[in-house]
Design an enzyme around this catalytic site. Structure first.
Site, PDB file in Angstrom:
ATOM      1  CB  SER A  21      36.855  35.450 -57.807  1.00 31.49           C
ATOM      2  OG  SER A  21      36.538  36.714 -57.500  1.00 31.49           O
ATOM      3  CG  ASN A  22      40.101  39.895 -56.840  1.00 37.43           C
ATOM      4  OD1 ASN A  22      39.344  40.579 -56.583  1.00 37.43           O
ATOM      5  ND2 ASN A  22      40.324  39.614 -57.899  1.00 37.43           N
TER       6      ASN A  22
END
Ligand code: CTP
Length: 209
Positions: A21-22
């Site tokens: 993810s980020n």
């Protein structure tokens, strides 16, 4: 006037407990949804996983992966007058998702990744006349130049560029400062302020231009 807005990160599963993810918090997209609603419009918010409470009286679709976000965006896009892709969609996902927790083995692990759909690019290919398409460009260098390339490549009406190398704004922060560039060549600077104020200015400019 129907606004379709995407927000937050996506999660690309490796196994039942791990994902890629980020650091997107979703704050900019949620603030845009609230600002769009305040103009009297209808809003559909497609949200990746965030800690935020959505604005009231809008339609919210919660998604996890880039593929789920793509499906939800394309489902709502045909009726939308203005589409703003503020989500930080993962560009890659694991080729293989394990159904059981991966066990560690000696030595290194290679994880093969494949490209996800570029949702905004596909929206640009199928844009209706009178539909406005707005993208974000998260850049660390040559911000305006890279943003103009994305505006043209993805057939957008506006690109909203932010410098993600700065700690005082953008990703995760409550504040932002952006440069908006239109397909007509208008350039508009939105000075550093809280994301709610920045969102109101962005929505006003999109409705004018
Ligand atoms: N975007 C999208 N689908 C993707 C990746 C990005 O719709 N798979 C959208 C984002 O929501 C944003 C815009 O494209 O509005 C730009 O995203 P960004 O990550 O800055 O650019 P990329 O096109 O992915 O290019 P690069 O990573 O090479 O800078």
């Amino acid at each position: 006037m129907l606004f379709l807005i995407s927000a937050g990160p996506t999660r690309e599963k490796i196994d039942p407990i791990r994902f890629i993810s980020n650091h997107s918090s979703g704050k900019m997209g949620y603030a845009l949804a609230a600002a769009a609603k305040a103009t009297g419009g209808e809003v559909v918010l497609i949200s990746g996983p965030t800690q935020l409470t959505p604005p009231e009286n809008i339609t919210v679709v919660q998604v996890e992966s880039a593929a789920e976000m793509a499906e939800a965006v394309h489902r709502h896009a045909p009726e939308a007058d203005i589409i703003i892709m503020a989500a930080a969609v993962a560009d890659y996902r694991p080729v293989k998702t394990f159904s059981e927790k991966m066990k560690k083995t000696p030595g290194n692990l290679m994880l093969e990744l494949e490209r996800t759909e570029d949702i905004l690019m596909n929206l640009g290919k199928h844009k209706r006349p009178n539909q406005k398409l707005v993208g974000f460009a998260a850049e660390t260098n040559d911000v305006v130049e890279h943003a103009i390339e994305k505006l043209k490549k993805k057939n957008l009406d506006w690109i909203i560029a932010n410098d993600v190398s700065r700690k005082d704004r953008g990703f995760g922060s409550d504040h932002n400062a952006v440069t908006m560039i239109s397909a007509n060549g208008d350039i508009c600077e939105v000075a550093l302020s809280d994301k709610k104020t920045v969102a109101r200015r962005i929505i006003r400019k999109i409705l004018q231009g």
